[in-house]
Scaffold this active site. Structure first.
Site, PDB file in Angstrom:
ATOM      1  N   TRP A  69       0.833  -1.206   0.000  1.00 13.52           N
ATOM      2  CA  TRP A  69       0.000   0.000   0.000  1.00 13.52           C
ATOM      3  C   TRP A  69       0.863   1.249   0.000  1.00 13.52           C
ATOM      4  O   TRP A  69       0.395   2.339  -0.265  1.00 13.52           O
ATOM      5  CB  TRP A  69      -0.943   0.005   1.211  1.00 13.52           C
ATOM      6  CG  TRP A  69      -0.286   0.217   2.560  1.00 13.52           C
ATOM      7  CD1 TRP A  69       0.866  -0.374   3.020  1.00 13.52           C
ATOM      8  CD2 TRP A  69      -0.730   1.073   3.613  1.00 13.52           C
ATOM      9  NE1 TRP A  69       1.142   0.043   4.300  1.00 13.52           N
ATOM     10  CE2 TRP A  69       0.173   0.932   4.696  1.00 13.52           C
ATOM     11  CE3 TRP A  69      -1.810   1.934   3.763  1.00 13.52           C
ATOM     12  CZ2 TRP A  69       0.032   1.628   5.891  1.00 13.52           C
ATOM     13  CZ3 TRP A  69      -1.954   2.620   4.959  1.00 13.52           C
ATOM     14  CH2 TRP A  69      -1.032   2.471   6.008  1.00 13.52           C
ATOM     15  N   ASP A  70       2.150   1.069   0.300  1.00 15.33           N
ATOM     16  CA  ASP A  70       3.095   2.179   0.267  1.00 15.33           C
ATOM     17  C   ASP A  70       2.945   2.962  -1.036  1.00 15.33           C
ATOM     18  O   ASP A  70       3.069   4.188  -1.056  1.00 15.33           O
ATOM     19  CB  ASP A  70       4.551   1.654   0.356  1.00 15.33           C
ATOM     20  CG  ASP A  70       4.805   0.789   1.580  1.00 15.33           C
ATOM     21  OD1 ASP A  70       3.870   0.087   2.010  1.00 15.33           O
ATOM     22  OD2 ASP A  70       5.945   0.783   2.079  1.00 15.33           O
TER      23      ASP A  70
ATOM     24  N   GLU B 199       0.608  -2.489  12.622  1.00 11.42           N
ATOM     25  CA  GLU B 199       0.862  -3.938  12.559  1.00 11.42           C
ATOM     26  C   GLU B 199       1.222  -4.546  13.916  1.00 11.42           C
ATOM     27  O   GLU B 199       1.508  -5.732  14.003  1.00 11.42           O
ATOM     28  CB  GLU B 199       1.946  -4.229  11.524  1.00 11.42           C
ATOM     29  CG  GLU B 199       1.480  -3.887  10.116  1.00 11.42           C
ATOM     30  CD  GLU B 199       2.480  -4.287   9.044  1.00 11.42           C
ATOM     31  OE1 GLU B 199       3.649  -4.535   9.370  1.00 11.42           O
ATOM     32  OE2 GLU B 199       2.065  -4.327   7.867  1.00 11.42           O
TER      33      GLU B 199
ATOM     34  N   LYS C  43       2.390   1.024  16.196  1.00  6.48           N
ATOM     35  CA  LYS C  43       3.627   1.035  15.402  1.00  6.48           C
ATOM     36  C   LYS C  43       3.716   2.294  14.532  1.00  6.48           C
ATOM     37  O   LYS C  43       4.766   2.900  14.393  1.00  6.48           O
ATOM     38  CB  LYS C  43       3.632  -0.211  14.510  1.00  6.48           C
ATOM     39  CG  LYS C  43       4.847  -0.345  13.616  1.00  6.48           C
ATOM     40  CD  LYS C  43       4.728  -1.586  12.747  1.00  6.48           C
ATOM     41  CE  LYS C  43       5.949  -1.795  11.872  1.00  6.48           C
ATOM     42  NZ  LYS C  43       5.790  -2.900  10.927  1.00  6.48           N
ATOM     43  N   GLN C  44       2.600   2.657  13.906  1.00  8.07           N
ATOM     44  CA  GLN C  44       2.619   3.734  12.906  1.00  8.07           C
ATOM     45  C   GLN C  44       1.229   4.338  12.816  1.00  8.07           C
ATOM     46  O   GLN C  44       0.276   3.777  13.348  1.00  8.07           O
ATOM     47  CB  GLN C  44       3.008   3.145  11.552  1.00  8.07           C
ATOM     48  CG  GLN C  44       2.001   2.127  11.030  1.00  8.07           C
ATOM     49  CD  GLN C  44       2.584   1.217   9.960  1.00  8.07           C
ATOM     50  OE1 GLN C  44       3.057   0.135  10.271  1.00  8.07           O
ATOM     51  NE2 GLN C  44       2.532   1.650   8.717  1.00  8.07           N
TER      52      GLN C  44
HETATM   53  C1  BGC Z   1       4.860  -1.398   7.632  1.00  8.33           C
HETATM   54  C2  BGC Z   1       3.840  -1.494   6.527  1.00  8.33           C
HETATM   55  C3  BGC Z   1       4.550  -1.296   5.190  1.00  8.33           C
HETATM   56  C4  BGC Z   1       5.705  -2.266   5.040  1.00  8.33           C
HETATM   57  C5  BGC Z   1       6.493  -2.017   3.778  1.00  8.33           C
HETATM   58  C6  BGC Z   1       5.970  -2.399   7.387  1.00  8.33           C
HETATM   59  O1  BGC Z   1       6.936  -2.282   8.378  1.00  8.33           O
HETATM   60  O2  BGC Z   1       4.254  -1.639   8.876  1.00  8.33           O
HETATM   61  O3  BGC Z   1       2.835  -0.521   6.687  1.00  8.33           O
HETATM   62  O4  BGC Z   1       3.653  -1.461   4.149  1.00  8.33           O
HETATM   63  O5  BGC Z   1       6.572  -2.123   6.133  1.00  8.33           O
HETATM   64  O6  BGC Z   1       7.061  -0.764   3.774  1.00  8.33           O
END
Ligand code: BGC
Length: 775
Positions: free
Chosen positions: A353-354, A496, A609-610
């Site tokens: 999704w990035d 996550e 986490k984010q």
């Molecule tokens: C993040 C995800 C991301 C992935 C790839 C993971 O650490 O939590 O949101 O899509 O890294 O960058």
């Protein structure tokens, strides 16, 4: 002691290092990686060192080593490495003394230069290594190595060619392949990928120049070893005499569109012809045409200038744009951007999704043709998305969490790093249940259509994705008899650190948005675009699913703010334990929480986490009043570790929106330092692609204040204290707009042919030529 990368206050186009340390090889290889979207080459040095990661990737050439591994971009035979011996001593900077060491990437021209004087026992010589990957001829790369003897007599031996003894962390993706030699100097190697059966043609040629003359009389010998073909040169240099070795190489594969269907021999011949003419032009001419292409295709297009107290801000935006173009396969819509671009083995070259949420906006707003290619990839991915939905018992298109070749379907590995408590591998749930990717893809496509007004794409491809993803969501909803509503259970949201949770706010809201969007589209197409409607109705059974959408949409549960105004991230988040995160938040490394706890334990804490709820508030800002945003910011930010590089940019933009400009600018600095900063291990596995898209977003969305909301353009800039002036451009529905912002004024100049409607600070303006707003 060096503290990170080296910058030049007088020149925001240069980034490099002025000290050589083998512990920092990974960072330098990534940050100074070269490429052109077709190929990416980590900047490993010519001579090898323990700890290096010598990677070359060609976009889209995925291969699966065996059934126990997922498909990944194979590390292609190396064309860069050289073994250089001086009086029989191998060039090795960990021996002897190194003076004047500099390695610098020029972002503007794409040229990497390394120079130093090496003195070891009786040997003393000055070296200048140069290289580039051509931005004008996507198959080509060039190197030039100048060695000047500063000792008395010097016997040089140079071994250089094509080295197929490379792997992806041990997985060998290639058969050895044939090797060939033409006219005594053109070397070629033709390996095949083991399971995807893609052939590669790697070609290279050397040319030695001494005192401006092509130097043919040197002693040389071709050698062919296992997975190796190389030339050995011997020559002697007098004191102060110099020799330059030019090496021009190329890569072609059976995936190249322009040679589709051609046999290996045909591509091999064509590669040879191309290499011969490139050799005639030589390094400097090839570099000049590459630099010109960078200027034309990137730097002169809607340039961004930042007048700031900190010169690094301008460097950051140049750095971000450089890498965004290096990593993006603009030439082929069957390919997309990897989470680490083409700069490392991390995430295996897969697309997440990035792309839609972090990198695509840059292209949508400034390079619509490239954006079209990226969104077309998702349209081509419908087949894989159907496969995934079907295998999970759903309808419609469920996009894979990690994607490789468009029709591969899900490619996320099932097992990850070991659990620190049990010692067993942790299961990666994202591929099974991180489902918000499906609405993220739709979000990117909707934004692309709104910003570019590309009706052809919408009619032929985009609408279908919007409708097909809504079909998935409707089939995914679960009826809860006791609560009399539809819910989405058992998912991973953007955070996550919370697995298998129910009703993640981000997931539920974006699913709701996706279905509502499809419902509006259904109505519009049915009344205004009957031909397209009929075609899609037949393909997707729209009349049937529309009834389902109508039945479900108002009963889909959208987590509401609690009495304090906090939107629950999921059903149980707010009842979990709260942990003091100070130590972890202050750590210069990410993921340090896992030194003390395992994922199961973290699942039971209010630790994020984010950006999760906060990302929702940014992307769908008109759904939530400012007061609610502030309450949620105050609640969630302190609980967020920013352990993903996707986190900081969202927070920086939101902070700017909320008037917290100092804090926002602090986050901007942290975000740019993910790759450019002091932590010399942070980029070992590859560049943080989303964070680079985030640098552009913080600049243009955050401080430039640009938003596309419900198909309308809004520009409400607010500069941080350190910035005096920001100038940038966007293309709104085909009309280029130049925007200049100071603390006092915003000036928008419409360079296009049509008037553009812009909302700014509550007023709607129609801009035909110029709009000046006092701030
Ligand atoms: C993040 C995800 C991301 C992935 C790839 C993971 O650490 O939590 O949101 O899509 O890294 O960058």
């Amino acid at each position: 002691m060096r503290t990170g990368m080296n910058y030049f206050e007088s020149n925001p186009w240069l980034i490099g290092e002025n000290e050589f340390q083998t512990d920092w090889l990974g960072k330098a290889e990534t940050v100074m990686c070269l490429g052109n979207g077709y190929m990416g080459i980590r900047s490993a040095t010519e001579e090898s060192y323990i700890g290096e990661k010598r990677d070359t990737f060609v976009a889209g050439t995925f291969n699966k080593f065996d059934d126990n591994e997922v498909t990944e971009l194979p590390n292609v035979p190396d064309l860069i490495g050289m073994d250089i011996r001086l009086n029989n001593k191998r060039l090795d900077l960990t021996n002897g003394e190194v003076q004047g060491y500099q390695r610098t990437l020029n972002l503007k021209t794409g040229e990497l230069i390394r120079s130093f004087v090496w003195e070891y026992k009786e040997v003393k010589a000055a070296f200048t290594f140069k290289r580039f990957v051509s931005f004008s001829e996507k198959h080509l790369l060039g190197q030039s190595v100048e060695i000047k003897n500063l000792s008395n007599g010097l016997d040089l031996e140079i071994n250089s060619g094509i080295d197929g003894q490379v792997t992806n962390n041990g997985s060998q993706h290639f058969t050895e392949g044939d090797k060939a030699l033409a006219e005594g100097k053109y070397m070629q190697m033709m390996p095949y990928t083991g399971t995807s059966n893609i052939f590669f043609v790697l070609s290279t040629v050397h040319q030695l120049v001494k005192k401006q003359d092509i130097y043919e009389e040197t002693k040389k010998r071709i050698e062919m070893g296992r997975r190796k073909i190389y030339n050995r040169y011997w020559l002697s240099l007098e004191k102060n005499e110099a020799v330059t070795i030019e090496k021009i190489s190329s890569i072609h594969t059976s995936m190249d569109k322009e040679t589709a269907g051609q046999t290996l021999n045909e591509v091999k011949d064509l590669a040879l012809e191309g290499l011969k003419s490139a050799r005639e032009k030589g390094y400097q001419v090839l570099l000049a045409s590459s630099a010109k292409a960078w200027e034309k295709q990137v730097w002169s297009v809607l340039p961004i200038t930042i007048a700031s107290n900190n010169f690094k801000d301008q460097l950051a935006i140049n750095f971000a744009k450089y890498h965004l173009h290096v990593m993006t396969p603009a030439h082929d819509e069957r390919m997309n951007i990897g989470a680490k671009g083409l700069s490392g083995e991390g995430y295996k070259g897969h697309t997440f999704w990035d792309t839609e949420i972090f990198m695509l906006p840059y292209f949508t707003f400034t390079h619509p043709k490239i954006a079209e290619s990226l969104v077309t990839y998702r349209y081509l991915g419908l087949e894989g998305a159907h496969k995934k939905a079907l295998s999970n018992g759903f309808e419609g298109a469920q996009f894979p969490w990690e994607a490789a070749w468009p029709d591969d379907g899900e490619t996320t590995p099932v097992w990850g790093a070991a659990d620190i408590i049990t010692g067993k591998p942790t299961k990666i749930w994202s591929g099974f249940i991180e489902q918000h990717i499906t609405s993220d893809v739709t979000f990117g496509i909707k934004q692309f259509i709104d910003v570019t007004n590309n009706q052809q794409f919408a009619r032929e491809k985009g609408y279908e994705v919007i409708l097909d993803t809504a079909k998935f969501w409707a089939s995914r909803l679960e009826w809860q008899e006791d609560r009399q509503r539809y819910e989405i259970l058992h998912v991973v949201g953007p955070d996550e650190y919370k697995e298998q949770i129910d009703n993640n706010a981000f997931t539920n809201y974006t699913a709701h948005w996706n279905i509502s969007l499809a419902m509006k589209l259904y109505q519009t197409l049915k009344t205004e675009e009957t031909v397209i409607f009929e075609k899609l109705n037949e393909k997707l059974e729209l009349d049937r699913v529309y009834e389902e959408w109508q039945e479900k949409i108002n009963k889909l549960y959208l987590p509401q703010p609690n009495k304090e105004g906090v939107i629950p991230q999921d059903d149980t988040y707010l009842s979990k334990d709260i942990l003091d995160l100070t130590t972890y938040k202050n750590s210069s490394h990410v993921g340090t929480l896992f030194h003390d706890y395992n994922l199961e334990q973290v699942n039971d804490m209010q630790v994020t986490k984010q950006a999760d709820v906060l990302l929702l508030l940014f992307l769908f800002e008109d759904l939530f009043p400012k007061k609610e945003k502030l309450i949620n910011w105050n609640y969630y930010e302190p609980k967020t570790l920013h352990d993903s590089s996707l986190s900081l940019s969202t927070h920086a933009i939101l902070a700017a929106d909320l008037g917290k400009l100092d804090l926002s600018y602090d986050l901007f600095n942290q975000a740019m330092n993910i790759d450019m900063g002091e932590n010399m291990a942070s980029s070992n596995e590859g560049i943080h692609a989303a964070s680079l898209g985030g640098i552009w977003q913080m600049t243009v969305f955050g401080y430039g204040g640009v938003r596309c909301l419900n198909g309308k353009l809004r520009i409400e800039p607010h500069l941080p204290e350190a910035w005096h002036r920001l100038a940038f451009g966007i293309i709104w529905q085909g009309n280029p707009l130049d925007v200049t912002v100071t603390k006092e004024q915003m000036i928008i100049v419409n360079q296009g042919t049509k008037d553009v409607e812009v909302e700014a600070f509550g007023t709607l303006h129609s801009v035909s030529n110029e709009l000046i707003i006092n701030l």
